[in-house]
Enzyme design. Structure first.
Site, PDB file in Angstrom:
ATOM      1  N   GLY A  98       0.777  -1.266   0.050  1.00 44.99           N
ATOM      2  CA  GLY A  98      -0.044  -0.050  -0.136  1.00 44.99           C
ATOM      3  C   GLY A  98       0.749   1.205   0.067  1.00 44.99           C
ATOM      4  O   GLY A  98       0.460   2.195   0.855  1.00 44.99           O
ATOM      5  N   CYS A 140      -0.956   0.811  -9.385  1.00 45.59           N
ATOM      6  CA  CYS A 140      -0.796   0.072  -8.069  1.00 45.59           C
ATOM      7  C   CYS A 140      -2.297  -0.522  -7.617  1.00 45.59           C
ATOM      8  O   CYS A 140      -2.961   0.293  -7.480  1.00 45.59           O
ATOM      9  CB  CYS A 140      -0.217   0.961  -7.025  1.00 45.59           C
ATOM     10  SG  CYS A 140       0.112   0.312  -5.326  1.00 45.59           S
ATOM     11  N   GLY A 198      12.249  -8.012  -9.536  1.00 47.28           N
ATOM     12  CA  GLY A 198      11.295  -7.698  -8.355  1.00 47.28           C
ATOM     13  C   GLY A 198      11.495  -8.835  -7.536  1.00 47.28           C
ATOM     14  O   GLY A 198      12.305  -8.988  -6.538  1.00 47.28           O
ATOM     15  N   THR A 199      10.370  -9.497  -7.497  1.00 45.48           N
ATOM     16  CA  THR A 199      10.208 -10.638  -6.303  1.00 45.48           C
ATOM     17  C   THR A 199      11.441 -11.465  -6.199  1.00 45.48           C
ATOM     18  O   THR A 199      11.830 -12.079  -5.091  1.00 45.48           O
ATOM     19  CB  THR A 199       9.058 -11.340  -6.620  1.00 45.48           C
ATOM     20  OG1 THR A 199       7.845 -10.669  -6.684  1.00 45.48           O
ATOM     21  CG2 THR A 199       8.715 -12.657  -5.619  1.00 45.48           C
TER      22      THR A 199
HETATM   23  C1  LIG Z   1       6.475  -5.870  -2.068  1.00 45.92           C
HETATM   24  C2  LIG Z   1       6.153  -5.313  -3.547  1.00 45.92           C
HETATM   25  C3  LIG Z   1       6.126  -3.895  -3.431  1.00 45.92           C
HETATM   26  C4  LIG Z   1       5.939  -3.303  -4.591  1.00 45.92           C
HETATM   27  N1  LIG Z   1       5.760  -1.872  -4.446  1.00 45.92           N
HETATM   28  C5  LIG Z   1       5.585  -1.041  -5.683  1.00 45.92           C
HETATM   29  C6  LIG Z   1       5.725   0.128  -5.850  1.00 45.92           C
HETATM   30  O1  LIG Z   1       5.924   0.911  -4.869  1.00 45.92           O
HETATM   31  N2  LIG Z   1       5.369   1.001  -6.965  1.00 45.92           N
HETATM   32  C7  LIG Z   1       5.231   0.184  -8.227  1.00 45.92           C
HETATM   33  O2  LIG Z   1       5.214   0.754  -9.345  1.00 45.92           O
HETATM   34  N3  LIG Z   1       5.196  -1.214  -8.211  1.00 45.92           N
HETATM   35  C8  LIG Z   1       5.554  -2.037  -7.016  1.00 45.92           C
HETATM   36  N4  LIG Z   1       5.379  -3.128  -6.835  1.00 45.92           N
HETATM   37  C9  LIG Z   1       5.349  -3.807  -8.189  1.00 45.92           C
HETATM   38  C10 LIG Z   1       6.891  -4.376  -8.809  1.00 45.92           C
HETATM   39  O3  LIG Z   1       7.648  -3.305  -9.053  1.00 45.92           O
HETATM   40  C11 LIG Z   1       6.583  -5.227 -10.134  1.00 45.92           C
HETATM   41  O4  LIG Z   1       5.897  -4.479 -11.132  1.00 45.92           O
HETATM   42  C12 LIG Z   1       5.997  -6.501  -9.772  1.00 45.92           C
HETATM   43  O5  LIG Z   1       6.407  -7.077  -8.634  1.00 45.92           O
HETATM   44  C13 LIG Z   1       6.163  -7.765 -10.834  1.00 45.92           C
HETATM   45  O6  LIG Z   1       7.590  -8.097 -11.017  1.00 45.92           O
HETATM   46  P1  LIG Z   1       8.056  -9.392 -10.287  1.00 45.92           P
HETATM   47  O7  LIG Z   1       7.189 -10.426 -10.609  1.00 45.92           O
HETATM   48  O8  LIG Z   1       9.514  -9.427 -10.782  1.00 45.92           O
HETATM   49  O9  LIG Z   1       8.154  -9.003  -8.625  1.00 45.92           O
HETATM   50  C14 LIG Z   1       5.843  -3.861  -6.005  1.00 45.92           C
HETATM   51  C15 LIG Z   1       5.902  -5.387  -5.497  1.00 45.92           C
HETATM   52  C16 LIG Z   1       6.203  -6.026  -4.640  1.00 45.92           C
HETATM   53  C17 LIG Z   1       6.140  -7.587  -4.712  1.00 45.92           C
END
Ligand SMILES: Cc1cc2nc3c(=O)[nH]c(=O)nc-3n(C[C@H](O)[C@H](O)[C@H](O)COP(=O)(O)O)c2cc1C
Ligand SMILES: Cc1cc2nc3c(=O)[nH]c(=O)nc-3n(C[C@H](O)[C@H](O)[C@H](O)COP(=O)(O)OP(=O)(O)OC[C@H]3O[C@@H](n4cnc5c(N)ncnc54)[C@H](O)[C@@H]3O)c2cc1C
Ligand SMILES: Cc1cc2nc3c(=O)[nH]c(=O)nc-3n(C[C@H](O)[C@H](O)[C@H](O)COP(=O)(O)OP(=O)(O)OC[C@H]3O[C@@H](n4cnc5c(N)ncnc54)[C@H](O)[C@@H]3O)c2cc1C
Ligand SMILES: Cc1cc2nc3c(=O)[nH]c(=O)nc-3n(C[C@H](O)[C@H](O)[C@H](O)COP(=O)(O)O)c2cc1C
Ligand code: FES
Ligand code: FES
Lengths: 265, 304, 304, 265
Positions: C74, C131, C266-267
């Protein structure tokens, strides 16, 4: 068709990424015929990754002992996980699946042609054919001497004549197994043939045998989902009268198909 | 002595002896009979059926992804006539409701299919407006509320049988789609169909699937599916068949708690051919342990 | 002697020494410094930043799913002023482009944020209109082309720096959204943000996450992400940062072959804190083995 | 903070679902202080399910031997997978992570209060406090005798006084550990306390010690993503002057917090 927990009774690393497993799986062994396969769950029981089962041919069928043998090559994650099972471990198997080879009558002359790991389903076929009194010539090709050694053809078959080829000439005939077959097939004059191996090999065999008007069967591979004919993922093309081709399921209509029907593109 | 658990549910007019059915295209007909007694299932949903036979897409048609699979079968099926004359008799041997999944190229085709399937032995229709793997129709019907209304109304007019509309998750607002289906006369909704996805084979540097894009199914999509059921169940007053990555009774419970009346097992069949039975037994065990005598108490319990 | 591989890419005006960056919200700032030399990364993208400080959502904020995670952080962050005065100086020690992810409650707030961040040490902005975890704004901005145009135009007008627009996959037509961003003056696109999902805890029979719904990330969503990149890359002439489930160099290559100029991890950072470095090394190794001297040759190679 | 492949040197099944692992992990061991944890990858290396690491406290720290000990209870898939690792196996560890306990000065009287598996991080704490010359009374509660036995408190600590409680009265004091503490705390008059265990226990301890004006620290748990402070998943509420509460990260601001600051709801 059974869902059975098979117990791994022996495991052997054969080199070149080949592995051999002997598995106690009485229900599967009792029902199996050469050319059929088992659909094997790999990885941690509760893990969803990898998800799908892996199809592996029966490379040995011992009905009385209630055992089957699997011979496989590590090519990706699933086969790698399978290669790390220990003796005593339980394997989640579905099988025997698919339509196996059509066995010729006693006294027939047959050519069995295998390329690399494609030899796996041919080992129990040769055993069965020999038991039935067929005259079997087993042409087996591999990349090189080490690969041949990993397949251990001498140990895997009892009876039949074994003729070897290696692409690099490090053992047996130097060249592709199809070239070896082309050279020897004239004098042998087989009544029937069976082949399993990479697609280019199958294509060459199919063409050669068509030229010589020798009927036979090919064992195919396709990516599978269910392994039982339900998902329609594993199709191959076969000739039909009406359409340019029709799709058939490798897992349940095959993996063995009449060589004359299959369209390999 | 433990009390009996009542697992019966009613899905828009279809009486199910338990909430567990199979997802269209993942169960075939006789193929799983060696592993599963069809009489034990709440219902059977058959593969997408079209007016004319279909060949489907070129191979590879399946590709494994993390905790999921991509498929591009492309509605390969022998057509509705073959279904009626060759497949339906097989199901008639069993005491299980048979739901036929239908897919048309045009609105009219949906109506025609519904008419042809208005026969004994067909318990209801599942209207597939969400297949990502065909060029004409398919998902396009399921992403626009106006189209959804047209298709569902055509089917509704053509059959007195229960009409279940199968929704696509590949939309901005699944509730709007669900409402459109409800307005047009659906008796139930089923969700979700596969997510539109793809993979690239880095060895060939080409799309991994024969049809380039495909539908993602399996455990990977479960959180999206549960969310869709949660949203739709609270907004639309129709029973829901929940599906998407259900592998175990625990997964099935997530959907029921989110608001599903029934659940469908899809990809799990490929992994564990006994999955449906394991899930039925697991649901019963959960109810027993939790002192629940009627599974209907659990429907939507996470928000009720 | 093996030839040097050129890994440099240009992301809408941002020079990256290699295509690998991190996904907003998954890398913190100094937190991974013990594991990763920030100077080796192509760029760093910081956590979503808002005008005012935000507390974020109640716990649990994370839930594991098959090959994925749901989160509902959030947009917890200390606000743009604290970022400028306390966090930015940390990044200034490094020789790496810093991209700031911004999120507003209103169109005006996006513009204000862009103005405030027009300072030295900020290489570009990533406009988060996707988001799923905030009530006001958030994903709503990213699901309607008209809103997308408004937000992007406001940021465009407020800053001379490269503007990257981050898209949501939770839409019927991601290409339409991408085109809207392009029209309004985006220099690059980043995709995908998380899929809207949820889970239910069958022990409590309540939603597992504190905020009920959350964003699904990790390997589970990779097929959806690759599909989005594939679709957008062919339709819109802007460089793309691809992300969604990238764990390995092989995953990164799928995105590049689909049309991404850069990739964000990311993850994967949570699982393997060295993931970014492993991926950079893996990309270089792949190029070397395949005789590719410039990684740009691979961008979109699966369809070009 | 290191990423280290720890080698499992000993593994013990302790009953009641408790397991003990002794791991050679010199970098982690050298840097660790009591109260810190390691973030452990469970399952098959290449499998994406389960995905996240699992946080486990250091239940023993042997700096010279370069070893750490983990004591854990099987509650789900991850801990189950961890329970099946073999001696000699390699574990992918990140650590030591988090802020550990604040160690009191020599001569102080301290109450250490643990509930169930919450005892894990308290074992090295007691060892360290005893080494520093503190007077330690270790109150340890568990469900029953078998659970206590699984924790093996006598074996895990050297020095300090151990006082036991079980909920069902099958060993030691009959009742909750907090009731035991309440009964004994008057005469003991500690200068400081440390507690780790289930939230209801922490809440009771927090309240009791507030009444008695004894300062101390609580070790908390939250679901974690990164374990290093980057993802903001693992927050807990702490009191602040300005707002009703503010969130702090359990993984990097904690897991140990001053008892007076934490809001347990
Ligand atoms: C814990 C967490 C926090 C995130 N915070 C943001 C954020 O602040 N702003 C944003 O644009 N995306 C945010 N994301 C999304 C990631 O930047 C990314 O788009 C998404 O996790 C997909 O990539 P991944 O599968 O490699 O994690 C967040 C994702 C995770 C898991
Ligand atoms: C009927 C049949 C019998 C087989 N018998 C044998 C055998 O006896 N010995 C042996 O070594 N191999 C055999 N194979 C091939 C074997 O199934 C694959 O090598 C194996 O599935 C690869 O899995 P992986 O996870 O290691 O590779 P990955 O490439 O990681 O697998 C990814 C996915 O692709 C599928 N896949 C990959 N390669 C193949 C392939 N060649 N055929 C079908 N699916 C594939 C996998 O099943 C999996 O779903 C057989 C295949 C079929 C269809
Ligand atoms: C700082 C810290 C130290 C810990 N030390 C120990 C210890 O020494 N011994 C011990 O037995 N346990 C300890 N725990 C709890 C331990 O982390 C969980 O029991 C474990 O993560 C459960 O994983 P699972 O896969 O078995 O359970 P599942 O419920 O299947 O796990 C699902 C997810 O929830 C998370 N999760 C579940 N329970 C908890 C929990 N109680 N706290 C945090 N995350 C949880 C898991 O990490 C995973 O991401 C500690 C937790 C924290 C935060
Ligand atoms: C191989 C395969 C074929 C499918 N065929 C159909 C179909 O014909 N009609 C349909 O509506 N859905 C079809 N689906 C979608 C499933 O019915 C189901 O909606 C989806 O797979 C999600 O459930 P799961 O994750 O449990 O598989 C198919 C799915 C798979 C995997
Ligand atoms: S693998 Fe499912 S039909 Fe062959
Ligand atoms: S677990 Fe990521 S901040 Fe604590």
């Amino acid at each position: 068709m059974y869902l059975e927990k098979g117990k791994v009774r022996a495991r052997e690393e054969r080199g070149c990424g080949y592995y051999w497993l002997e598995i106690e799986s009485p229900a599967v062994a009792a029902a199996a015929v050469p050319g059929q396969f088992v659909h094997v769950r790999v990885g941690e029981k509760e893990s969803m990754d990898p998800l799908l089962r892996r199809p592996i041919s029966l490379a040995r069928i011992e009905r009385e002992k209630g055992r089957i043998g699997l011979l496989y090559r590590v090519v990706g994650r699933g086969t790698k996980l399978l290669s790390s099972v220990c003796e005593g471990a339980e394997l989640d198997l579905m099988g025997p699946l698919g339509r196996g080879f059509t066995l010729v009558e006693k006294g027939k002359r047959v050519a069995v042609i295998g390329g690399g790991i494609g030899a796996a389903p041919l080992f129990p076929l040769v055993a069965e054919l020999v038991d039935r009194g067929a005259e079997v010539k087993f042409f087996l090709g591999a990349a090189n001497h080490s690969h041949l050694q990993a397949l251990q053809p001498e140990k895997m078959i009892r009876g039949g004549e074994l003729v070897l080829a290696t692409d690099d000439g490090s053992a047996g005939f130097a060249g592709r197994v199809t070239d070896l077959v082309r050279q020897e097939i004239g004098p042998f004059r087989p009544d029937f043939f069976y082949a399993c191996g990479p697609v280019p090999m199958l294509r060459a065999v199919q063409q050669l045998m068509a030229e010589l008007s020798v009927p036979g069967e090919l064992s195919l591979e396709e990516r599978m989902g269910c392994g039982v004919g339900a998902c329609l993922a594993c199709v191959c093309k076969v000739r039909t009268a009406e359409a340019p081709f029709t799709y058939r399921k490798v897992c349940s209509d095959g993996p063995v198909f009449p060589a004359g029907e299959v369209l390999l593109d | 002595m433990t009390a009996q658990v009542n697992l019966k549910v009613n899905l828009g007019g279809i009486e199910m002896k338990n909430p567990v059915t199979v997802a269209s295209g993942t169960f075939g007909g006789p193929e799983y009979a060696p592993y599963v007694d069809l009489n034990r299932l709440g219902a059977v949903v058959v593969k997408g059926t079209t007016l004319e036979p279909r060949q489907g897409n070129p191979t590879p048609r399946i590709w494994e992804t993390p905790a999921g699979i991509l498929n591009c079968i492309g509605l390969m099926n022998p057509g509705v006539e073959v279904f009626l004359h060759e497949h339906l008799p097989f199901y008639r041997q069993y005491d299980v409701p048979v739901i036929v999944n239908i897919a048309g190229n045009t609105v009219e085709e949906y109506g025609l299919l519904a008419e042809k399937l208005n026969v004994e032995g067909v318990a209801g229709l599942e209207v597939n407006i969400s297949c990502p793997n065909v060029k004409k129709g398919g998902m396009a019907f399921g992403t626009d509320p106006a189209m959804v209304r047209e298709v569902v109304a055509a089917v509704r007019a053509a059959t007195p049988k229960p009409v279940i509309v199968k929704l696509s998750p590949n939309v901005t607002d699944i509730v709007a789609i669900a409402e459109a289906a409800a307005t047009a006369g659906a008796d139930a909704l089923s969700l979700i169909n596969t997510l539109l996805g793809m993979a690239i084979d880095i060895r060939t540097r080409r799309p991994a699937l024969g049809n380039v894009m495909g539908g993602l199914s399996g455990p990977a999509i479960k959180p999206v599916a549960v969310r869709c059921v949660w949203q739709v169940a609270q907004a639309v007053d129709l029973p829901i068949v929940g599906m998407g990555g259900i592998m175990t009774a625990a997964d099935a419970l997530e959907f029921i708690l989110a608001g599903a009346t029934a659940v469908a097992v899809g990809t799990a069949n490929f992994v564990n051919p006994r999955a449906t039975l394991d899930i039925i037994e697991g649901l019963e065990a959960y109810c027993r342990e939790e002192g629940i005598t009627d599974i209907k108490e659990l429907i939507g319990a996470a928000w009720k």
